[in-house]
Design a protein around this motif. Structure first.
Motif, PDB file in Angstrom:
ATOM      1  N   LYS A  45       0.818  -1.213   0.000  1.00 45.52           N
ATOM      2  CA  LYS A  45       0.000   0.000   0.000  1.00 45.52           C
ATOM      3  C   LYS A  45       0.856   1.269   0.000  1.00 45.52           C
ATOM      4  O   LYS A  45       0.369   2.342  -0.279  1.00 45.52           O
ATOM      5  CB  LYS A  45      -0.920   0.028   1.225  1.00 45.52           C
ATOM      6  N   HIS A  46       2.140   1.132   0.305  1.00 41.35           N
ATOM      7  CA  HIS A  46       3.014   2.300   0.422  1.00 41.35           C
ATOM      8  C   HIS A  46       3.344   2.891  -0.948  1.00 41.35           C
ATOM      9  O   HIS A  46       3.305   2.214  -1.968  1.00 41.35           O
ATOM     10  CB  HIS A  46       4.292   1.908   1.167  1.00 41.35           C
ATOM     11  N   ASN A  47       3.700   4.172  -0.978  1.00 42.87           N
ATOM     12  CA  ASN A  47       3.970   4.892  -2.224  1.00 42.87           C
ATOM     13  C   ASN A  47       5.115   4.284  -3.031  1.00 42.87           C
ATOM     14  O   ASN A  47       5.039   4.188  -4.250  1.00 42.87           O
ATOM     15  CB  ASN A  47       4.276   6.362  -1.926  1.00 42.87           C
ATOM     16  N   ALA A  48       6.186   3.878  -2.354  1.00 46.61           N
ATOM     17  CA  ALA A  48       7.329   3.290  -3.065  1.00 46.61           C
ATOM     18  C   ALA A  48       6.898   2.005  -3.762  1.00 46.61           C
ATOM     19  O   ALA A  48       7.317   1.723  -4.886  1.00 46.61           O
ATOM     20  CB  ALA A  48       8.469   3.005  -2.093  1.00 46.61           C
ATOM     21  N   ALA A  49       6.058   1.240  -3.117  1.00 51.35           N
ATOM     22  CA  ALA A  49       5.568   0.005  -3.715  1.00 51.35           C
ATOM     23  C   ALA A  49       4.670   0.310  -4.915  1.00 51.35           C
ATOM     24  O   ALA A  49       4.692  -0.414  -5.915  1.00 51.35           O
ATOM     25  CB  ALA A  49       4.808  -0.817  -2.680  1.00 51.35           C
ATOM     26  N   GLN A  50       3.911   1.363  -4.843  1.00 52.53           N
ATOM     27  CA  GLN A  50       3.043   1.735  -5.964  1.00 52.53           C
ATOM     28  C   GLN A  50       3.871   2.113  -7.193  1.00 52.53           C
ATOM     29  O   GLN A  50       3.514   1.767  -8.316  1.00 52.53           O
ATOM     30  CB  GLN A  50       2.117   2.894  -5.564  1.00 52.53           C
TER      31      GLN A  50
END
Length: 121
Positions: A45-50
């Protein structure tokens, strides 16, 4: 094979208990599989993962996996499932389990034997 048999007999594992050990070992393995997949799914769910998801979405293999997953898990049955995150989480959990296999597999064996010995005493 002789040394293995001696070790098993020293541990107090009879042939009847070997089957129970295998079942417990597999239950632990399935629990690790599902648990690591769920943790990876939540972490995505984190931005880096997106950002990583957007990069991976450009690969043909990714699209093939997404199509396969969408056929298997229809959104009618699991409306909150994000197919992209689910695929990537599965890959992440596989990598995690393969990296941790030198510790995970012996740990599962020891835990399975310990639990069977505990339950049978």
């Amino acid at each position: 094979m002789g040394k293995l048999r001696e070790k098993i007999e020293e541990a107090g594992i009879t042939p009847a208990k070997v089957g129970a050990c295998l079942v417990v070992h597999e239950i632990i393995g399935i629990s690790v599989l599902l648990g690591s997949w769920a943790v990876c799914y939540k972490l995505l769910k984190h931005n880096a993962a997106q950002r990583a998801l957007q990069t991976l979405a450009q690969h043909k293999t990714y699209n093939t996996g997404k199509t396969w997953l969408e056929r298997r898990f229809s959104t009618k049955r699991l409306p909150t499932l994000d197919a992209e995150r689910f695929i990537i989480a599965g890959a992440m959990s596989t990598v995690f389990r393969k990296i941790s296999a030198p510790v995970l597999v012996p740990g599962k064996i020891v835990l399975a034997v310990s639990l069977v010995r505990y339950w049978s005493s």
